[in-house]
Write a protein that holds these residues in place. Sequence first.
Motif, short mmCIF file in Angstrom:
data_model
loop_
_atom_site.label_atom_id
_atom_site.label_comp_id
_atom_site.label_asym_id
_atom_site.label_seq_id
_atom_site.Cartn_x
_atom_site.Cartn_y
_atom_site.Cartn_z
N GLU A 1 7.61 22.47 -39.70
CA GLU A 1 7.81 23.80 -40.27
C GLU A 1 6.82 24.81 -39.67
OE1 GLU A 1 8.84 26.04 -44.41
OE2 GLU A 1 7.90 24.05 -44.52
N ASP B 1 19.18 24.35 -41.99
CA ASP B 1 19.23 25.51 -42.88
C ASP B 1 18.79 26.74 -42.07
OD1 ASP B 1 19.17 27.38 -44.88
OD2 ASP B 1 17.59 26.41 -46.06
N MET C 1 16.10 20.65 -43.24
CA MET C 1 15.30 21.85 -43.02
C MET C 1 15.74 22.56 -41.74
SD MET C 1 11.15 22.26 -42.77
CE MET C 1 10.98 21.05 -41.46
N ARG D 1 16.91 29.71 -43.50
CA ARG D 1 15.49 29.50 -43.78
C ARG D 1 14.61 30.22 -42.74
NH1 ARG D 1 13.08 25.21 -46.62
NH2 ARG D 1 10.87 24.86 -46.14
#
Length: 265
Positions: free
Chosen positions: A218, A83, A80, A86
């Motif tokens: 996140e 990336d 994550m 993102r």
Amino acid sequence: MALIDLPLVSPDRDLTGFRPFKALHHFGKLVEDKEDTKQVFHIIEALKGRKVQQQAERFLSTPEAQAFMLREDVLAIPDMLDDHDRWSDCGPNTVALHYVRFMKREGLTANGLVEESYAWRAREERPQDQVEWFLSRLRDTHDLFHILTSYGRDALGEAALLGFSYEQNHNLGVKFIAYAAARQIKKTTGSSAPIYAAIKEGRRLGKSAAKLAQMDVETVMREDIDEARARLNVGEPLIYRQCLAQLDAEGFAEENLNINEAKAA
């Protein structure tokens, strides 16, 4: 096997570990080459104690940890974080954009640290349990610690961040490296800068902050960095910055401290 289905603690997990002479041996190798990250893993293993596992078990009993495991079965934290596309919709002062700039400038990837840890001990040799997932989270959030605390990757920044991390997770190996590195900096430079006070400051800040390894990664990435620091109660490392300024003034910017890079972090 899904993370959520792993045992809490594998019977293969070794709880022993207090070998100070082994730690000193590997610290000597780290001094010779500060990029030899596997020496850090050796030191931490040589001085591991029970507190970090006890903390892991407490966290693993929470609904938050169970939810994180389900999500990270689908997308692991390193993937994550690496990336970068993102985070392209995130604003310029978000944690994500600060993180991406930092990682690109330093030539780092989250998976690079994973690979270094597996070079020290292969994945298949590690206990297959939920505690291992938590320990991986400590590793995988290391560079986010840099961003949230504003400690640089210079030698003192790494040492002070380890002081911060020790109070978060209570691994004696981390504490050992922090103070051994401070001693090495003092010995190398002869500076009158308050090096040890910077480590103590890191410990104080780590103790008062929320447990960063337990954060919703996140969510934090998409937050304004000032708001994230305030919510997580991450204070400013003022003594550390004072040390950088003093070391720079004393002419030690090129003494393997990466002082100027740290200022930009």
